[in-house]
Write a protein that holds these residues in place. Sequence first.
Motif, short mmCIF file in Angstrom:
data_model
loop_
_atom_site.label_atom_id
_atom_site.label_comp_id
_atom_site.label_asym_id
_atom_site.label_seq_id
_atom_site.Cartn_x
_atom_site.Cartn_y
_atom_site.Cartn_z
N ASN A 11 0.70 -1.17 0.09
CA ASN A 11 -0.28 -0.21 -0.07
C ASN A 11 0.84 1.28 0.11
N ASP A 15 0.79 3.82 -2.81
CA ASP A 15 0.55 5.60 -2.58
C ASP A 15 1.78 6.36 -2.95
N GLN A 43 -9.83 -2.62 -4.62
CA GLN A 43 -8.67 -2.33 -3.93
C GLN A 43 -8.32 -1.77 -2.66
N THR A 44 -8.52 -1.42 -2.33
CA THR A 44 -8.75 -0.89 -0.91
C THR A 44 -9.99 -0.10 -0.40
#
Length: 116
Positions: A11, A15, A43-44
Amino acid sequence: MATPEVEISKNVLMDIAATTLDGIEGTEVAATPLKVGEVLRTQTPGRKPRALKVTREGQDVTVDVGLNIEFGRSLTGTAEKVQQAVRENIELMTGLRVRAVNVTVQNVCVPKGGQA
């Protein structure tokens, strides 16, 4: 005394890549189409699915990104700029080695707030 190991999550790499891409004028990460059955598995939570994938094997990272580029910009020049910026930022911030930044131009779009 041994140096403690630091684990960098996928992650964090995503980012870094996304923030880098957001800062490149004339580009945006394309939305990825959802297939039937994937609507509930994005995805998230809280993030819209985007055409951005990071793969890590040990100390090596590969980034795959689908871009929308504004009409009138050099597609190859912009793609090369994206590759260089993503590579530099990930390597600088993490110490990992970026093997490849694969760019696919998915759309050419009208500039925001303007006309083609």
